[in-house]
Scaffold this motif. Structure first.
Motif, PDB file in Angstrom:
ATOM      1  N   UNK A 191       1.084 -22.130  14.575  1.00 20.03           N
ATOM      2  CA  UNK A 191      -0.110 -21.868  13.787  1.00 20.03           C
ATOM      3  C   UNK A 191      -1.133 -22.978  14.009  1.00 20.03           C
ATOM      4  N   UNK A 192      -2.388 -22.612  14.224  1.00 20.60           N
ATOM      5  CA  UNK A 192      -3.437 -23.631  14.333  1.00 20.60           C
ATOM      6  C   UNK A 192      -3.719 -24.288  12.989  1.00 20.60           C
ATOM      7  N   UNK A 193      -3.301 -23.593  11.910  1.00 24.97           N
ATOM      8  CA  UNK A 193      -3.553 -24.064  10.538  1.00 24.97           C
ATOM      9  C   UNK A 193      -5.048 -24.220  10.260  1.00 24.97           C
ATOM     10  N   UNK A 194      -5.818 -23.347  10.871  1.00 28.43           N
ATOM     11  CA  UNK A 194      -7.258 -23.272  10.632  1.00 28.43           C
ATOM     12  C   UNK A 194      -7.624 -21.805  10.406  1.00 28.43           C
ATOM     13  N   UNK A 195      -8.692 -21.564   9.684  1.00 24.59           N
ATOM     14  CA  UNK A 195      -9.161 -20.196   9.448  1.00 24.59           C
ATOM     15  C   UNK A 195      -9.903 -19.714  10.692  1.00 24.59           C
ATOM     16  N   UNK A 196      -9.382 -18.663  11.321  1.00 25.79           N
ATOM     17  CA  UNK A 196      -9.980 -18.199  12.568  1.00 25.79           C
ATOM     18  C   UNK A 196     -10.394 -16.729  12.541  1.00 25.79           C
ATOM     19  N   UNK A 197     -10.295 -16.065  11.364  1.00 31.07           N
ATOM     20  CA  UNK A 197     -10.670 -14.651  11.324  1.00 31.07           C
ATOM     21  C   UNK A 197     -10.945 -14.206   9.897  1.00 31.07           C
ATOM     22  N   UNK A 198     -11.683 -13.101   9.783  1.00 32.39           N
ATOM     23  CA  UNK A 198     -11.906 -12.427   8.513  1.00 32.39           C
ATOM     24  C   UNK A 198     -11.293 -11.030   8.602  1.00 32.39           C
ATOM     25  N   UNK A 199     -10.455 -10.706   7.629  1.00 37.60           N
ATOM     26  CA  UNK A 199      -9.778  -9.403   7.585  1.00 37.60           C
ATOM     27  C   UNK A 199     -10.438  -8.524   6.526  1.00 37.60           C
ATOM     28  N   UNK A 200     -10.874  -7.345   6.936  1.00 39.23           N
ATOM     29  CA  UNK A 200     -11.551  -6.448   6.012  1.00 39.23           C
ATOM     30  C   UNK A 200     -10.540  -5.551   5.298  1.00 39.23           C
ATOM     31  N   UNK A 201     -10.447  -5.714   3.993  1.00 40.43           N
ATOM     32  CA  UNK A 201      -9.563  -4.867   3.198  1.00 40.43           C
ATOM     33  C   UNK A 201     -10.236  -3.530   2.946  1.00 40.43           C
ATOM     34  N   UNK A 202      -9.461  -2.474   3.115  1.00 38.02           N
ATOM     35  CA  UNK A 202      -9.983  -1.126   2.910  1.00 38.02           C
ATOM     36  C   UNK A 202      -9.028  -0.335   2.046  1.00 38.02           C
ATOM     37  N   UNK A 203      -9.579   0.507   1.191  1.00 32.07           N
ATOM     38  CA  UNK A 203      -8.744   1.354   0.346  1.00 32.07           C
ATOM     39  C   UNK A 203      -7.973   2.374   1.175  1.00 32.07           C
ATOM     40  N   UNK A 204      -8.434   2.623   2.397  1.00 30.73           N
ATOM     41  CA  UNK A 204      -7.794   3.591   3.275  1.00 30.73           C
ATOM     42  C   UNK A 204      -6.841   2.925   4.268  1.00 30.73           C
ATOM     43  N   UNK A 205      -6.718   1.605   4.184  1.00 38.06           N
ATOM     44  CA  UNK A 205      -5.919   0.876   5.161  1.00 38.06           C
ATOM     45  C   UNK A 205      -4.450   1.245   5.064  1.00 38.06           C
ATOM     46  N   UNK A 206      -3.836   1.456   6.238  1.00 33.81           N
ATOM     47  CA  UNK A 206      -2.405   1.767   6.287  1.00 33.81           C
ATOM     48  C   UNK A 206      -1.586   0.638   5.704  1.00 33.81           C
ATOM     49  N   UNK A 207      -2.001  -0.593   5.956  1.00 30.37           N
ATOM     50  CA  UNK A 207      -1.239  -1.754   5.498  1.00 30.37           C
ATOM     51  C   UNK A 207      -1.421  -2.024   4.014  1.00 30.37           C
ATOM     52  N   UNK A 208      -2.243  -1.235   3.333  1.00 27.55           N
ATOM     53  CA  UNK A 208      -2.536  -1.488   1.931  1.00 27.55           C
ATOM     54  C   UNK A 208      -1.480  -1.007   0.965  1.00 27.55           C
ATOM     55  N   UNK A 209      -0.534  -0.219   1.380  1.00 28.20           N
ATOM     56  CA  UNK A 209       0.482   0.327   0.489  1.00 28.20           C
ATOM     57  C   UNK A 209       1.655  -0.642   0.364  1.00 28.20           C
ATOM     58  N   UNK A 210       1.730  -1.334  -0.770  1.00 28.17           N
ATOM     59  CA  UNK A 210       2.782  -2.333  -0.970  1.00 28.17           C
ATOM     60  C   UNK A 210       4.148  -1.678  -1.129  1.00 28.17           C
ATOM     61  N   UNK A 211       4.202  -0.563  -1.858  1.00 24.94           N
ATOM     62  CA  UNK A 211       5.485   0.104  -2.058  1.00 24.94           C
ATOM     63  C   UNK A 211       6.024   0.660  -0.748  1.00 24.94           C
ATOM     64  N   UNK A 212       5.142   1.240   0.047  1.00 19.04           N
ATOM     65  CA  UNK A 212       5.581   1.766   1.338  1.00 19.04           C
ATOM     66  C   UNK A 212       6.060   0.654   2.251  1.00 19.04           C
ATOM     67  N   UNK A 213       5.429  -0.516   2.140  1.00 19.89           N
ATOM     68  CA  UNK A 213       5.801  -1.643   2.997  1.00 19.89           C
ATOM     69  C   UNK A 213       7.253  -2.043   2.803  1.00 19.89           C
ATOM     70  N   UNK A 214       7.758  -1.844   1.597  1.00 17.90           N
ATOM     71  CA  UNK A 214       9.155  -2.184   1.327  1.00 17.90           C
ATOM     72  C   UNK A 214      10.087  -1.341   2.189  1.00 17.90           C
ATOM     73  N   UNK A 215       9.844  -0.028   2.226  1.00 14.48           N
ATOM     74  CA  UNK A 215      10.702   0.851   3.024  1.00 14.48           C
ATOM     75  C   UNK A 215      10.489   0.629   4.515  1.00 14.48           C
ATOM     76  N   UNK A 216       9.257   0.294   4.913  1.00 12.34           N
ATOM     77  CA  UNK A 216       8.981   0.039   6.329  1.00 12.34           C
ATOM     78  C   UNK A 216       9.749  -1.203   6.801  1.00 12.34           C
ATOM     79  N   UNK A 217       9.803  -2.221   5.955  1.00 10.29           N
ATOM     80  CA  UNK A 217      10.522  -3.448   6.313  1.00 10.29           C
ATOM     81  C   UNK A 217      12.016  -3.178   6.430  1.00 10.29           C
ATOM     82  N   UNK A 218      12.566  -2.438   5.488  1.00 14.90           N
ATOM     83  CA  UNK A 218      13.990  -2.092   5.543  1.00 14.90           C
ATOM     84  C   UNK A 218      14.307  -1.305   6.817  1.00 14.90           C
TER      85      UNK A 218
END
Length: 249
Positions: A191-218
């Motif tokens: 890690x560079x340990x520096x801020x190198x990007x801005x991530x745009x949060x979207x209500x339609x983002x696939x990665x936005x579902x926390x509950x689904x992320x649990x099953x995806x990780x498993x």
């Protein structure tokens, strides 16, 4: 030949892709190629990209013949078409800081380093920045990464000279699995340990579902990495614990 191949999938990104492409053009390190893969856009995304291509020969566009609505598909087309030693990723609604590549590339001099990543900040759909910084450890190996994905895909970059071309599987959490497969080879991520990007949060983002992320990780533990049940349970407990900790930071 470019040193860095930047892969950018795009689906109806007309409102944001201009800022994303400009953030690549404005890099202080200039030996790169930007490979944009259109995923069946119906807006003016392609027209905007073509305007950039006419001005900068380092930018190319390809088209995904079959839209799967999964980011891995266009990314893999980009990886296949890439010619750079280093593969980096930037979605069409995110933004890089100007010195992102310049700060990251020197870390690959470490022979054990297969992946480089950085801190990033989140912004809302209108581009307004959150105050907090998404931080992560200075260095991680395979076992540590199993506790949770600390590598933001928009900041991650890997070295094909050390690992070859590694593609993303058409599943959810596709980037997490890719980083795990790379580090499973005995390499580390730095890690560079520096801020190198801005991530745009979207209500339609696939990665936005926390509950689904649990099953995806498993699914990654059990099916993709073929881990025994006991080991999967131990890693999942660590994953859940670190997820709870994030809520209180």
């Amino acid at each position: 030949m470019p040193d860095v191949s930047i892969i950018m999938p795009c689906h109806n990104g007309g409102k944001t892709i201009g800022d994303a492409v400009n953030s690549v053009i404005n890099q202080t390190y200039g030996n790169w190629e930007l490979i944009i893969v259109d995923d069946s856009s119906t807006d003016d995304s392609i027209d905007i990209v073509c305007d950039f291509i006419r001005k900068d020969s380092r930018i190319r566009i390809y088209h995904n013949p079959k839209c799967t609505k999964l980011p891995a598909t266009p990314r893999n087309i980009g990886i296949e078409k890439s010619s750079g030693r280093y593969i980096a990723f930037l979605d069409c609604d995110d933004i890089w800081m100007p010195e992102k590549l310049e700060h990251q590339l020197p870390l690959f001099k470490n022979e054990q380093c297969g992946v480089v990543f950085s801190y990033y900040r989140k912004m809302n759909e209108d581009g307004n920045l959150h105050e907090s910084i998404v931080k992560s450890p200075a260095e991680v190996n395979f076992r540590q990464l199993l506790k949770g994905n600390c590598i933001g895909n928009l900041t991650g970059m890997y070295d094909t000279a050390k690992v070859g071309k590694v593609y993303q599987k058409e599943i959810h959490h596709e980037d997490y699995l890719m980083w795990l497969e790379i580090l499973r080879k005995g390499l580390i991520a730095m890690n560079t340990c520096t801020v190198e990007a801005y991530y745009r949060e979207s209500s339609k983002s696939v990665s936005g579902s926390k509950l689904s992320a649990v099953s995806w990780t498993w699914n990654i533990y059990r099916k993709e990495l073929n881990m025994p049940l006991a080991e999967s349970c131990m890693n999942f407990a660590d994953y859940a614990f670190h997820g709870v900790l994030k809520k209180f930071k």
